[in-house]
Structure formats: C-alpha cells, structure tokens
Enzyme design. Structure first.
Site, short mmCIF file in Angstrom:
data_model
loop_
_atom_site.label_atom_id
_atom_site.label_comp_id
_atom_site.label_asym_id
_atom_site.label_seq_id
_atom_site.Cartn_x
_atom_site.Cartn_y
_atom_site.Cartn_z
N CYS A 123 -19.76 63.74 19.78
CA CYS A 123 -19.00 63.78 18.41
C CYS A 123 -19.47 65.38 17.79
O CYS A 123 -18.48 66.33 17.43
CB CYS A 123 -18.76 62.86 17.49
SG CYS A 123 -20.51 62.13 16.57
N GLU A 160 -26.03 55.03 10.01
CA GLU A 160 -25.42 56.30 10.39
C GLU A 160 -25.31 56.32 8.38
O GLU A 160 -23.87 56.92 8.44
CB GLU A 160 -24.52 57.02 11.26
CG GLU A 160 -25.12 56.34 12.39
CD GLU A 160 -23.79 56.69 13.62
OE1 GLU A 160 -22.08 57.09 12.97
OE2 GLU A 160 -24.00 56.86 14.85
#
Length: 677
Positions: free
Chosen positions: A443, A347
């Site tokens: 998240c 990521e």
C-alpha cells in the site's frame, strides 16, 4: 463554520512545480517509481514479493469473456475464503485463480492515480498509452451489473459484501474512484470514470438507509472521501448521500460487524469484545468520538471523509468532531516526525503519550492520510496549524518511506533502530533496518507516488479572489481573477534556504495572496509590502494589492536550529532532546557516529553548527553538535550488575543528518532522541 472561509485545491493543470527539492521527488516518481511499480504490479521485479495485481484483472477479464461467449450466467465456484491466497508449490504454473491480498486491486488504482498526476506536470504519450491499455484490462474484468472486485469475481460472487470488516471491497472501490477521477481530470478520458460510476451505482443500490438495503459500512475507510470526490466531479448527489450514509451509520448499535458473524469474533471476553470495534473506528457514532483510536490509516481516512462532509453540508457538529480528533492526534499521539500509529499491534494508535521510538509503527500511509486530513481541514478554514503538520509529515514521516533513489521503501518509520534487535527480537520484527524493494502488502509505495505527484494541490488552494500558499516550493501558478488569468511565480529553496519571493502579473485587478507563517519560524521578515493591504489572520499573512509586473514581495523565514524536548508524559523521551531546522527533523546514524548510539550524550551547554553534507549524491544541511560518549560499564565476570560509579566520558562531535535520509548508506543504527548530559 463560515462558507466565506472555504477554499479548494487548485487544479494541477494550473500549477507547474519548478522547485529543486520537490521537482526532484516528482521526477523520481515519474522516471523511477511509476515504471518500477508497473513492473511490480506485473510481477517483473526480481527478488521482490509478487503482486499478482494485473494478473488477477486479466484472469477476471478472461472469465468474463468466456461467460459472454457461452452466453451463460455467472457460475459460482466454491472456494474457501481467506484474506490472502498464497502461491502454489510451483509458482511457474499458476491456476486461473486469485492470488495475493484481498485488496490487491487497489495497488493498480493508486498507480493510475499517480500516473494521472504525473501527466499533468509532464505529458508523456507513451505512458498515457500504457495507462489506457491497463484501463482496458481493468474494465474488461467489470461485471455486467457494474460490480468490480477481482477477489470475488474470480472466487465467486455469492459472497460479495459478506465480510465488510476485513475484505476491503469498499476500500478498493474508494481507490478506484480516486484513480478514475484523477485520470479523467488529467486526460479528459472517461472510460475508467464510467466504470467507477457503474460500480458506485451498484453499491448505492445495495447500501443505504432505505428499507431492504444493507446497513453496513467499510471496514477500511476511504470510500467516504472518494464518494465526495465523485460527487464533485459528476454532480450526482446520490454519491454524496452514500458517503454520508457510510459515515453516519458507523458506530451505531447493534454493531453491523457482529451481524456478519465472523468465526473469529468471540463474545466471551468483554474487554476484547469492546476493543475490536475501536480498530475500525466503529466503537461510537463519529460525532461522539473524542479520541483517535484503532488502525491509524483507517482512522485518518475516515476523518478526511468527515471533514469533506462537514464542508459540503456545512455541518458544524461534524466539523467540531473533526477538530476534536485533530487536536487529540497532534497533542497526544503524533511523533515529532509527523508519524502516527504508535503500536504494531493493529497498526494502531496507542493510548495518549505512548510513543515508543524503537517499536514505533508510524506507517508511511498513516502520515499520508494525516496530510489528506490536514488539507481538508484547510479547505474549511485556512489555519496555519493544519499546514504546519502537513509540512512536518511531508518532509519527515513520509519522505523517509522512500529511498533517495526511489527504488526501495519503508512500510514502518521508527525513530530508533538497532539492526540486531530487528532480527532477534520478535517485538521489533516489523521494524526494518533497510528499505525493501517491494511488499506483498504494497500500500505504501503507490500511496507515496500519488501524493508526491500531486504535491501542488497540497501547496496551494484557492477561492475566487485569493490564492493560499500552504507550502513553500518553487512554482508557477495560473489563477482566474474575474475574466483575467493571473500568473503567480513563487521562488523558494526550502527546506535548506529561508528566502522566498512572490510576484504576480496578468491582471490589473486587485486580489489576495495569503502566505502561511510557519510555526517553526520565530522572526519572519517581509519586504515589498508598500502600497499593499497586509493582515495577519490564523497564521497567514494576507497581502491584497494590484500586482504590477516585476513587483516582488520577499520573505525571510530564518531556519534556526531548535533543540526540542517532549512532553514529560512521553516516558520514552524523558531527559532526551531532538533537533529540527526549519521543517526538517534530524537523526544520528552509526555511519557518522560509530556503533552504540545509546552511549552518546548531548553537552548541557548545547552548541550546534550547520554543515554541508552529501548523502548518496543528495546535498543536504547537516548538523554538528558538541557531545560526549559514555564509556561502557562492564560488571565483571560472574555478574551482570555492579556498584555505581560516575561514568567516564570523552568529548565527541555528534553528526546529525535529516531523518528522511537515514538508511541510504547501508544497514546501521539510528536514533532521533538523544540523552542530555
């Protein structure tokens, strides 16, 4: 750095957002997302991945109560520690153990932060009561020594802080702090804040430069900027010192994460051995870092904490490091949408100018973190380049992360999507052609909720005699000018209308309103400046005067459609263009243009018309662009290739919609960048 340039976010209690666009987003958060996420945190959303978040707090609280009733000390159960505790075969009969990701606690902390901000704009006794009851559940899980992390409370405290690199205790603490401070500032209630301080004291006793203390630091940053916020609301300098310790310790050798001796760390491959530190921004001391690397969310959270410390401690070299990292992101590693993180591997940021469109990661949280970083740089000095990027990310890379109805979400925000490839190509499995109801690793949705609920603190900052307007949105702002309270009204209809007006009343004292001149605007026009002192500085127009009631300063920021190309070092975009109008990036969708978007071209003599569009009940400005469709080439039976012939083309009208609205009309192709004839 000059302390006279410093400014700070205006209290949300003193900002009332009236803007059509952003008020709608805030109302979506209040009416849809906050209740929806509460159901998700309690595993009540049918078809969505279970969270287990509140369940874990209840289990930890139950164990706490049982121990106290027995008068016994903490019993240390022995479990195998992993990053995720999966469901048992029969999910209807759960054991009293931890389920979910190690950072599951943080989902509640982001939810309570969003609730706090929402309450400042729209008092809601029932929501506040629900929040108070939820806080009671969370605080019941806290240990007598102040420790509060359900993964280790349930599984056994003998392993706390044993895996700082991966297990997110300090990350969860950071979000706890952000939520607790926000709730205290919104309601005046300090139960969660006191619990946070007890946990902060526990951490402070465990970590630090003193002999005998742990020399570790967070694997996933956020505690750094959260501790600064805790310091600012409590005045306790030890919290500021702890933040500084975490930042300054990062990257020192020998590497702390090596001391943790994780079984997956292999030291036999030098290249891999070196790269693993980049993931956590631990490859160098922070003042020596010149390039944004590693996990993009972690990186911008760290840089936000660094900017906070640079401001408070008037640390020029820390500020210089922040400026260097900022420039590296926006000049070499940022998508046109304000998305960051070019690769799904980790990521993470990729190498400079590597910005693939169809495999982009561009996590919603990463763009949110970029906004955090931008505002903190603005607090040091109001320079329009920071607000320009903040605005870009908000209208594009962030809003795209949420459906127009607020009920589904993107984790990843690509710039090109072919649904079939998302399902059949393993390299693109992270890209989803439609938004998801929820995520096991959730998240992004609560991060969106807390940002949108607090948008006023990004639009406006202040110092003693000056109000800074960074984002244009309809608002009523109350600002102290000496003993007086001035009321400033901003009227705007961004991002569709270019007109803005500002008026103030409530004081006969002279004060300044500093308004950003957007980088996308070529020819700003202002009227009503008669009798005012007007100065342009760092991309802001400073207007100083005695603001008499009824007097207006009016602006026109023409939103011309711009045809943009990428730096030629961005290989994926060579020979292609993208369109922006004002702060909004546009894209093509299959729904409007048919399948096989890769066959489309923009006419060399580019003609663009604006048109009103309706996307699932949302009124937007669309674009109609003169273009061509290239006839598909078929090589013939028995061959994949054939001799080149000039392709046949037919004229078509290409219809563009705002990028943030894509994928609201079902699964279909999408692309931002299109070839030019």
């Amino acid at each position: 750095m000059n302390r006279e340039d410093y400014n700070e976010p205006i209290s949300l209690r003193n900002v009332h957002i009236t803007d059509n666009f952003w008020k709608n987003e805030m109302e979506l958060v209040r009416k849809e997302i906050i209740p929806y996420q509460w159901d998700a945190l309690n595993d009540r959303v049918e078809g969505a991945s279970p969270s287990f978040c509140m369940r874990n707090f209840k289990v930890a609280g139950k164990q706490n109560k049982e121990r106290k009733e027995k008068g016994s000390s903490f019993e240390e159960p022995k479990y195998t520690f992993r990053g995720f505790e999966a469901l048992p075969e029969d999910p209807d009969h759960l054991e009293d153990k931890f389920y979910g990701f190690v950072f599951q606690d943080s989902d509640f902390y982001k939810w309570i932060e969003a609730v706090a901000y929402s309450l400042t704009q729209h008092p809601d006794p029932e929501l506040e009561k629900l929040a108070d009851e939820a806080i009671d559940i969370v605080c019941a899980a806290q240990q007598e020594d102040g420790y509060l992390d359900t993964y280790y409370i349930i599984n056994g405290k003998d392993k706390i802080f044993s895996n700082l690199r991966d297990h997110h205790e300090l990350y969860c603490f950071g979000h706890l702090t952000e939520g607790a401070v926000a709730y205290y500032q919104a309601t005046g209630k300090d139960k969660l804040l006191k619990a946070t301080m007890r946990f902060a004291d526990y951490i402070d006793n465990y970590f630090g430069p003193e002999e005998g203390k742990c020399k570790g630091y967070p694997g996933h940053e956020i505690a750094e900027m959260a501790l600064v916020r805790l310091y600012e609301v409590t005045g306790e300098k030890r919290y500021l010192d702890l933040s500084s310790f975490f930042v300054e310790e990062r990257g020192k050798r020998p590497y702390y994460f090596d001391k943790e001796n994780h079984p997956d760390v292999k030291l036999d491959k030098e290249h891999i051995n070196d790269l693993r530190y980049f993931y956590n921004q631990a490859h160098l001391p922070v003042r020596e870092q010149k390039e944004a690397t590693g996990h993009a969310v972690r990186a911008v959270y760290l840089y936000s904490g660094m900017a906070d410390l640079a401001r408070i401690k008037e640390d020029q070299s820390m500020y210089d490091a922040c400026e260097t990292l900022w420039n590296n992101i926006v000049e070499e590693k940022m998508y046109i949408t304000g998305g960051i993180g070019g690769t799904h591997l980790g990521e993470a940021f990729s190498f400079p100018f590597d910005l693939p469109n169809d495999t982009a990661y561009a996590e919603t949280c990463a763009s949110i973190g970029l906004v955090f970083f931008a505002r903190r740089m603005l607090e040091i000095k109001a320079v329009s380049k920071y607000a320009d990027v903040m605005e870009l990310a908000l209208y594009n890379g962030i809003l795209s992360g949420m459906a127009l109805d607020g009920k589904s979400f993107f984790y990843v925000n690509p710039l090109e999507v072919q649904p079939k490839a998302c399902k059949l190509d393993e390299r693109k499995w992270h890209v989803k052609p439609v938004r998801q109801k929820w995520f096991g690793c959730a998240c992004c949705p609560p991060n969106l909720a807390r940002l949108l609920s607090s948008i006023g603190s990004y639009a406006y900052t202040e110092k003693e005699d000056t109000l800074y307007v960074h984002l244009y949105m309809g608002s009523t702002i109350e600002k102290k000018i000496g003993e007086d309270t001035a009321t400033i009204q901003v009227k705007a209809d961004f991002p569709w209308n270019s007109k803005v007006s500002v008026e103030a009343s409530g004081t006969d004292k002279k004060f300044t309103i500093a308004l950003r001149m957007p980088g996308w605007c070529r020819d700003m026009k202002a009227t009503g400046l008669e009798g005012a002192e007007a100065e342009e500085k760092d991309g802001y127009l400073y207007i100083t005067k005695v603001w008499k009631k009824g007097e207006k300063v009016e602006f026109d920021f023409p939103m011309e459609v711009r045809t943009l190309q990428a730096d030629s070092r961005v290989r994926e975009d060579i020979g292609k263009v993208a369109f922006m109008r004002g702060p909004v990036v546009y894209c093509l969708e299959e729904t409007d243009n048919g399948a096989d978007l890769h066959e489309l071209l923009i006419r060399q003599n580019i003609e663009v018309q604006e048109e009103e569009r309706d996307i699932q009940g949302t009124k937007v400005v669309g674009l109609a662009v003169s273009g061509l469709r290239e006839k598909a080439v078929t090589a013939g039976k028995g061959s994949l290739y054939c001799a080149f012939e000039k392709p046949e083309r037919e004229e078509v009208k290409l219809r563009y919609i705002p990028y943030y609205t894509w994928a609201n009309r079902g699964e279909n192709e999408m692309q931002v960048w299109t070839r030019v004839e």
